[in-house]
Design an enzyme around this catalytic site. Sequence first.
Site, PDB file in Angstrom:
ATOM      1  N   GLN A 284       0.818  -1.213   0.000  1.00  0.00           N
ATOM      2  CA  GLN A 284       0.000   0.000   0.000  1.00  0.00           C
ATOM      3  C   GLN A 284       0.849   1.260   0.000  1.00  0.00           C
ATOM      4  OE1 GLN A 284      -3.516  -0.133  -0.470  1.00  0.00           O
ATOM      5  NE2 GLN A 284      -2.607  -2.100  -1.016  1.00  0.00           N
ATOM      6  N   HIS A 287       1.628   3.024  -3.365  1.00  0.00           N
ATOM      7  CA  HIS A 287       0.700   3.892  -4.092  1.00  0.00           C
ATOM      8  C   HIS A 287       1.126   5.348  -4.096  1.00  0.00           C
ATOM      9  CE1 HIS A 287      -2.632   1.448  -5.379  1.00  0.00           C
ATOM     10  NE2 HIS A 287      -2.712   0.859  -4.214  1.00  0.00           N
ATOM     11  N   GLU A 353      -9.439   1.663   5.738  1.00  0.00           N
ATOM     12  CA  GLU A 353      -9.921   1.311   4.397  1.00  0.00           C
ATOM     13  C   GLU A 353      -9.731  -0.192   4.171  1.00  0.00           C
ATOM     14  OE1 GLU A 353      -8.946   2.506  -0.258  1.00  0.00           O
ATOM     15  OE2 GLU A 353      -7.426   2.816   1.299  1.00  0.00           O
ATOM     16  N   HIS A 354      -8.502  -0.667   4.388  1.00  0.00           N
ATOM     17  CA  HIS A 354      -8.188  -2.095   4.295  1.00  0.00           C
ATOM     18  C   HIS A 354      -7.676  -2.555   5.662  1.00  0.00           C
ATOM     19  CE1 HIS A 354      -6.971  -0.223   0.359  1.00  0.00           C
ATOM     20  NE2 HIS A 354      -7.771  -1.162  -0.117  1.00  0.00           N
ATOM     21  N   ASP A 387      -7.550  -5.890  -4.421  1.00  0.00           N
ATOM     22  CA  ASP A 387      -7.327  -4.876  -5.444  1.00  0.00           C
ATOM     23  C   ASP A 387      -7.668  -5.391  -6.834  1.00  0.00           C
ATOM     24  OD1 ASP A 387      -6.513  -2.930  -3.687  1.00  0.00           O
ATOM     25  OD2 ASP A 387      -4.374  -3.237  -4.019  1.00  0.00           O
ATOM     26  N   HIS A 446     -53.664  18.243   7.355  1.00  0.00           N
ATOM     27  CA  HIS A 446     -53.263  16.856   7.110  1.00  0.00           C
ATOM     28  C   HIS A 446     -54.406  15.911   7.481  1.00  0.00           C
ATOM     29  CE1 HIS A 446     -49.286  18.517   6.689  1.00  0.00           C
ATOM     30  NE2 HIS A 446     -48.731  17.322   6.536  1.00  0.00           N
TER      31      HIS A 446
END
Length: 458
Positions: A284, A287, A353-354, A387, A446
Site C-alpha cells: 500500500q 501507491h 480502508e483495508h 485490489d 393533514h
Amino acid sequence: MTISPELPATSPAAAVTFRTVDLRGRGLTLAGLRAAVPRARQHTMADAEQKVVDIIKAVREDGFSALSDLALRFDGVQQVHPRVPAASMARALAELDPAVRSALEESISRARRFADGQRPRDLDVELGDGALVSQNWVPVSRVGLYVPGGLAVYPSSVIMNVVPALAAGVQSIALASPPQKDFGGLPHPTILAAAALLGIDEVYAIGGAQAIAAFAYGVPAHDAGPALEPVDVVTGPGNIFVATAKRLVKGVVGIDSEAGTTEIAILADATAQPALVAADLISQAEHDPQAASVLITDSEDLAAAVRTELDRQAAGTKHSARVCEALSGPQSGVVLVEDLAQGIAACDAYAAEHLEIMTADAPAVAARIRNAGAIFVGDYSPVSLGDYCAGSNHVLPTSGTAAFSSGLNVTTFLRAIQVINYSRAALQEVSGHIVSLSGAEDLPAHGEAVTARFREAN
C-alpha cells in the site's frame, strides 16, 4: 484501493523510519484512541477548494472550450473533443496483452458474481387487509465513472466502477480518464481496453476536477462533437482535487465518497509472519508518499522483526523512495497494544480502508471488528487480492469514514422507492390516528385530507 494519481518520480530510497505509538497502560476511550492512532497530515479542502470552484465554473460556462484549455494546461494535450473514438477503443482491445486480457476477464467474472449477489430484493409488507407498503429498488438512469491516470495505470478501477453499475441495471454509463500525452491525447490504452471488455463505449479523455464538473452539469454539443449529458451519480477515486470536486457537486449528483489516500492496517499477534506483514504494508505504501501503513500488535518481538523486514524489502522494491517516504510519514507506524481486545478497539477507532487480520483464529477475530472498509482474513487474503481478483470492490472509504460509510457496491447505483397502496377500509382504520397526530403537530389540514374521503358527499 484509493488512488492519488499525481505520484512523484522514483528516486533512490531513504531509510525507513517506522514510528511507534504505544497505547499500553493508557486506558484510552474511543475518542482517545481516535486521536492516538497514526493519521496523515490532511491537506485541508480549503487548499484546493478555490481552484476547484474556478474549474467547475469554467466548465459550466465555457463547456468543451474550457475542457480543451484545461487539458492543455494540466495534461499538455491539444484537444478538439474529449470523446474517445470507437476505433481507438477497438484497437486498444485488439492490441491488449493476452495475459493482461485474461487477468481482466477473470477479475470481471469474479466481480460480476459478487455484485449480482448484492442486489437487494424488492419488498412487500401487508400491514392489514388492504394496507400494502412496498419498497422497490430502482437503478439511477445514468452514471459517470472516474478512473485516475498519472504514472500508474488502473484498469482494475474500471472494473470496480463499471461492474456494480451494470449489476444494478444502469442503462447509461460514461467513463472519464485523463488524457495521456504519450498516447495521442487519449487515456491509457489498457484503460480503454478494460472499458471495451465491459461494453462501455462512451469514454472521455478528461481528468481531475473538470471531469467531475462535466459529469455533474453536462456539456452542450459544439461544432467538434456531441453533448456530454449530465449524470445522476459520480463514482471513482482520485486526488484531493477530484475529492473536492465531488464534495462541491454533491447534491447536484450523488457520489460514492470523498476518498482520500490509500491506507492499510494490519492487526497481528506473535503468530504472524513478519515477512508477510512487511510485504503487505509495502504494497500500500507503493501507491503514494502519503499512503498510510499501520501495524497494530501486542508483540514487541513481531514489531521489531517487521521493522527489519521493512528495511530489507523496501530497499529492493521498484518504487523504494516512494515506499520509504510513506512508511516514514506520520500516517504510518506500529501501534503497540496491551492485548487483542485493545487491538480490536484500536482497529475500530482507526476504521481502516483495508484491514488485515493476521492472528491466531483470524476468522473469529475478524468477526469482532465493527469498522473497516474491507477485512482480509488470514495469511492468504492480502489486500492485493482485493485490489484485483477477490471479487470484492476496491473502492473503499478512507480516513476513518469506514465507521459510517461503505465501499462501492450495487446499492450505490440504486434508489429505494417506497410505494403505498391502501384501500378505503384500510385508510379508515387509521384515520383517527392521523387526525390525532396532525392535531398534535398543529397541521390540521393533514387530518382534513383524510376525513374528506369519508364525508357523506363522497
